[in-house]
Design a protein around this motif. Structure first.
Motif, PDB file in Angstrom:
ATOM      1  N   GLY A 113       0.759  -1.247   0.260  1.00  0.00           N
ATOM      2  CA  GLY A 113       0.415  -0.380   0.094  1.00  0.00           C
ATOM      3  C   GLY A 113       0.860   1.610  -0.187  1.00  0.00           C
ATOM      4  N   ALA A 114       2.559   1.103  -0.143  1.00  0.00           N
ATOM      5  CA  ALA A 114       2.937   2.521  -0.328  1.00  0.00           C
ATOM      6  C   ALA A 114       2.983   3.241  -1.223  1.00  0.00           C
ATOM      7  CB  ALA A 114       4.208   2.530   0.046  1.00  0.00           C
ATOM      8  N   VAL A 115       2.375   2.339  -2.080  1.00  0.00           N
ATOM      9  CA  VAL A 115       1.861   3.445  -3.306  1.00  0.00           C
ATOM     10  C   VAL A 115       0.585   3.366  -4.270  1.00  0.00           C
ATOM     11  CG1 VAL A 115       4.435   4.104  -4.839  1.00  0.00           C
ATOM     12  CG2 VAL A 115       3.467   1.943  -4.942  1.00  0.00           C
ATOM     13  N   ARG A 116      -0.023   3.600  -4.095  1.00  0.00           N
ATOM     14  CA  ARG A 116      -1.418   3.213  -5.400  1.00  0.00           C
ATOM     15  C   ARG A 116      -2.306   4.334  -6.054  1.00  0.00           C
ATOM     16  NH1 ARG A 116      -5.338   1.700   0.158  1.00  0.00           N
ATOM     17  NH2 ARG A 116      -4.130   0.442   0.876  1.00  0.00           N
ATOM     18  N   PRO A 117      -2.145   3.684  -7.800  1.00  0.00           N
ATOM     19  CA  PRO A 117      -1.928   2.409  -8.220  1.00  0.00           C
ATOM     20  C   PRO A 117      -0.609   1.894  -8.308  1.00  0.00           C
ATOM     21  CG  PRO A 117      -3.728   3.708  -8.863  1.00  0.00           C
ATOM     22  CD  PRO A 117      -2.606   4.734  -8.322  1.00  0.00           C
ATOM     23  N   ALA A 118      -0.529   0.640  -7.912  1.00  0.00           N
ATOM     24  CA  ALA A 118       0.707  -0.132  -8.000  1.00  0.00           C
ATOM     25  C   ALA A 118       1.240  -0.045  -9.711  1.00  0.00           C
ATOM     26  CB  ALA A 118       0.102  -1.400  -7.434  1.00  0.00           C
ATOM     27  N   SER A 119       0.636  -0.014 -10.368  1.00  0.00           N
ATOM     28  CA  SER A 119       1.191  -0.351 -11.365  1.00  0.00           C
ATOM     29  C   SER A 119       1.195   0.678 -12.721  1.00  0.00           C
ATOM     30  CB  SER A 119       0.345  -0.722 -12.714  1.00  0.00           C
ATOM     31  OG  SER A 119      -0.612  -0.606 -12.930  1.00  0.00           O
ATOM     32  N   GLU A 120       2.214   1.128 -13.172  1.00  0.00           N
ATOM     33  CA  GLU A 120       2.467   2.139 -13.759  1.00  0.00           C
ATOM     34  C   GLU A 120       1.908   2.904 -14.712  1.00  0.00           C
ATOM     35  OE1 GLU A 120       5.886   1.117 -16.849  1.00  0.00           O
ATOM     36  OE2 GLU A 120       6.696   2.257 -15.216  1.00  0.00           O
ATOM     37  N   GLU A 152      -1.830   2.293 -14.462  1.00  0.00           N
ATOM     38  CA  GLU A 152      -2.662   2.845 -13.848  1.00  0.00           C
ATOM     39  C   GLU A 152      -2.634   4.247 -12.588  1.00  0.00           C
ATOM     40  OE1 GLU A 152      -5.364  -0.993 -11.770  1.00  0.00           O
ATOM     41  OE2 GLU A 152      -3.405  -1.147 -11.122  1.00  0.00           O
ATOM     42  N   PHE A 153      -1.310   4.315 -12.480  1.00  0.00           N
ATOM     43  CA  PHE A 153      -0.842   5.679 -12.400  1.00  0.00           C
ATOM     44  C   PHE A 153      -0.349   6.421 -13.235  1.00  0.00           C
ATOM     45  CE2 PHE A 153       2.654   8.830 -11.826  1.00  0.00           C
ATOM     46  CZ  PHE A 153       2.677   9.130 -10.476  1.00  0.00           C
ATOM     47  N   ALA A 154      -0.557   6.387 -14.324  1.00  0.00           N
ATOM     48  CA  ALA A 154      -0.290   7.330 -15.139  1.00  0.00           C
ATOM     49  C   ALA A 154      -2.086   7.703 -15.677  1.00  0.00           C
ATOM     50  CB  ALA A 154       0.453   7.617 -16.455  1.00  0.00           C
ATOM     51  N   ALA A 155      -2.663   6.680 -15.387  1.00  0.00           N
ATOM     52  CA  ALA A 155      -4.283   7.289 -16.351  1.00  0.00           C
ATOM     53  C   ALA A 155      -5.126   7.662 -14.328  1.00  0.00           C
ATOM     54  CB  ALA A 155      -5.443   5.720 -16.281  1.00  0.00           C
ATOM     55  N   GLU A 156      -5.010   7.350 -13.218  1.00  0.00           N
ATOM     56  CA  GLU A 156      -5.329   7.611 -12.256  1.00  0.00           C
ATOM     57  C   GLU A 156      -5.033   9.389 -12.274  1.00  0.00           C
ATOM     58  OE1 GLU A 156      -7.854   7.046 -10.922  1.00  0.00           O
ATOM     59  OE2 GLU A 156      -8.184   4.653 -12.738  1.00  0.00           O
ATOM     60  N   THR A 157      -3.656   9.466 -12.049  1.00  0.00           N
ATOM     61  CA  THR A 157      -3.232  10.819 -11.779  1.00  0.00           C
ATOM     62  C   THR A 157      -3.630  12.118 -12.852  1.00  0.00           C
ATOM     63  OG1 THR A 157      -0.829   9.485 -11.468  1.00  0.00           O
ATOM     64  CG2 THR A 157      -0.351  12.245 -12.275  1.00  0.00           C
ATOM     65  N   VAL A 158      -3.776  11.261 -13.918  1.00  0.00           N
ATOM     66  CA  VAL A 158      -4.132  12.601 -15.218  1.00  0.00           C
ATOM     67  C   VAL A 158      -5.438  12.199 -15.010  1.00  0.00           C
ATOM     68  CG1 VAL A 158      -4.531  12.564 -17.528  1.00  0.00           C
ATOM     69  CG2 VAL A 158      -2.498  11.502 -17.184  1.00  0.00           C
ATOM     70  N   ARG A 159      -6.564  11.681 -15.020  1.00  0.00           N
ATOM     71  CA  ARG A 159      -7.801  11.717 -14.239  1.00  0.00           C
ATOM     72  C   ARG A 159      -7.967  12.475 -13.188  1.00  0.00           C
ATOM     73  NH1 ARG A 159     -10.666   7.491 -15.416  1.00  0.00           N
ATOM     74  NH2 ARG A 159      -9.309   6.028 -15.457  1.00  0.00           N
ATOM     75  N   ALA A 160      -6.893  12.303 -12.255  1.00  0.00           N
ATOM     76  CA  ALA A 160      -7.118  13.276 -11.050  1.00  0.00           C
ATOM     77  C   ALA A 160      -7.037  14.789 -11.849  1.00  0.00           C
ATOM     78  CB  ALA A 160      -6.483  13.304  -9.320  1.00  0.00           C
ATOM     79  N   LEU A 161      -6.219  14.917 -12.206  1.00  0.00           N
ATOM     80  CA  LEU A 161      -5.920  16.452 -12.498  1.00  0.00           C
ATOM     81  C   LEU A 161      -6.785  17.354 -13.533  1.00  0.00           C
ATOM     82  CD1 LEU A 161      -3.529  18.555 -12.534  1.00  0.00           C
ATOM     83  CD2 LEU A 161      -2.492  17.004 -14.890  1.00  0.00           C
ATOM     84  N   LEU A 162      -6.531  16.579 -14.683  1.00  0.00           N
ATOM     85  CA  LEU A 162      -8.189  17.070 -15.366  1.00  0.00           C
ATOM     86  C   LEU A 162      -9.770  16.480 -14.900  1.00  0.00           C
ATOM     87  CD1 LEU A 162      -7.605  15.151 -18.427  1.00  0.00           C
ATOM     88  CD2 LEU A 162      -6.868  17.280 -18.532  1.00  0.00           C
ATOM     89  N   GLY A 163      -9.905  15.774 -13.532  1.00  0.00           N
ATOM     90  CA  GLY A 163     -10.861  16.461 -12.542  1.00  0.00           C
ATOM     91  C   GLY A 163     -10.930  18.230 -12.468  1.00  0.00           C
ATOM     92  N   GLY A 164      -9.930  19.094 -12.444  1.00  0.00           N
ATOM     93  CA  GLY A 164      -9.720  19.941 -11.469  1.00  0.00           C
ATOM     94  C   GLY A 164      -9.733  21.394 -13.062  1.00  0.00           C
ATOM     95  N   VAL A 165      -8.947  20.546 -14.136  1.00  0.00           N
ATOM     96  CA  VAL A 165      -8.318  21.779 -15.212  1.00  0.00           C
ATOM     97  C   VAL A 165      -9.517  21.795 -16.623  1.00  0.00           C
ATOM     98  CG1 VAL A 165      -6.202  21.884 -14.344  1.00  0.00           C
ATOM     99  CG2 VAL A 165      -6.724  20.537 -16.605  1.00  0.00           C
ATOM    100  N   GLY A 166     -10.089  19.732 -16.525  1.00  0.00           N
ATOM    101  CA  GLY A 166     -11.085  20.078 -17.615  1.00  0.00           C
ATOM    102  C   GLY A 166     -11.856  20.916 -17.409  1.00  0.00           C
ATOM    103  N   VAL A 167     -12.800  20.724 -18.392  1.00  0.00           N
ATOM    104  CA  VAL A 167     -14.059  20.830 -19.513  1.00  0.00           C
ATOM    105  C   VAL A 167     -15.243  20.135 -18.925  1.00  0.00           C
ATOM    106  CG1 VAL A 167     -15.368  22.537 -21.170  1.00  0.00           C
ATOM    107  CG2 VAL A 167     -12.505  22.683 -20.714  1.00  0.00           C
TER     108      VAL A 167
END
Length: 215
Positions: free
Chosen positions: A191-198, A200-215
């Motif tokens: 549980g030290a890093v989530r998501p575990a795979s790179e 999934e990490f890329a997808a979820e990080t971008v999802r969170a970012l676009l949640g703030g700057v997306g249209v």
């Protein structure tokens, strides 16, 4: 692939390639500060004189290792602003950026870490980057911010978003994830890093970012 592209290296090109391979291995395993041109030449199977026919200094070798033996990042981002508005969309491009950043930082950390233990070595490295035309770690955020600004002009990123802040958030997240991967190595606590795979990490990080700057 053409026959020319597939042809094996020979002569000076082969020696240069072996020098970079040897330097990358030594800089990763013992650090830049403790790697000498004599060691690099020995590992590459050539004389130190032959090494200096291809490179003027250890610092130049270090820069070329980062450019030719580490997964590329800022160079790929340089073309990104031109892709604004294409069918891939911000989400697709930003996922690609996140994966490239993560792989770059994970590979380059062990090589570059010793720069910060020697102010003199770090200053020499900065001068070398200036000689190469302003190449440096700031370029990644600048290119990414330019891409986000271009998408903003097209209405695909919120008008209220700050492109530089968004770029820094994405790159910072990738930097931190790479640091954790290297810090824990093969002993990552559950549980030290989530998501575990790179991926999934890329997808979820971008999802969170676009949640703030997306249209």
């Amino acid at each position: 692939m053409s026959d020319e592209a597939a042809a094996p290296l020979s002569g000076g090109a082969l020696t240069r390639s072996r020098i970079l391979d040897a330097a990358a291995a030594l800089m990763t395993n013992v650090g830049l500060a403790h790697t000498t041109t004599k060691q690099i030449a020995k590992e590459a199977g050539c004389s130190e004189a032959a090494l200096y026919k291809h490179f003027r200094s250890k610092e130049e070798i270090f820069v070329r290792v980062l450019h030719e033996r580490v997964p590329q990042f800022s160079e790929a981002l340089a073309e990104l602003p031109e892709r604004a508005g294409d069918d891939r969309g911000p989400a697709g491009h930003l996922r690609e950026v996140a994966l490239a950043a993560l792989r770059f930082y994970r590979r380059s950390f062990p090589i570059a870490a010793s720069l910060f233990a020697s102010p003199e070595l770090l200053a020499t490295h900065r001068r070398k980057l200036d000689e190469l035309g302003g190449v440096g770690p700031q370029n990644a955020a600048q290119h990414l911010a330019a891409y986000l600004a271009a998408e903003q002009e097209l209405g695909r990123v919120a008008a209220t978003a700050d492109p530089y802040a968004a770029a820094n958030l994405l790159i910072g997240a990738c930097f931190h994830r790479a640091f954790l991967d290297l810090f824990f190595g093969g002993e990552m606590p559950a549980g030290a890093v989530r998501p575990a795979s790179e991926e999934e990490f890329a997808a979820e990080t971008v999802r969170a970012l676009l949640g703030g700057v997306g249209v």
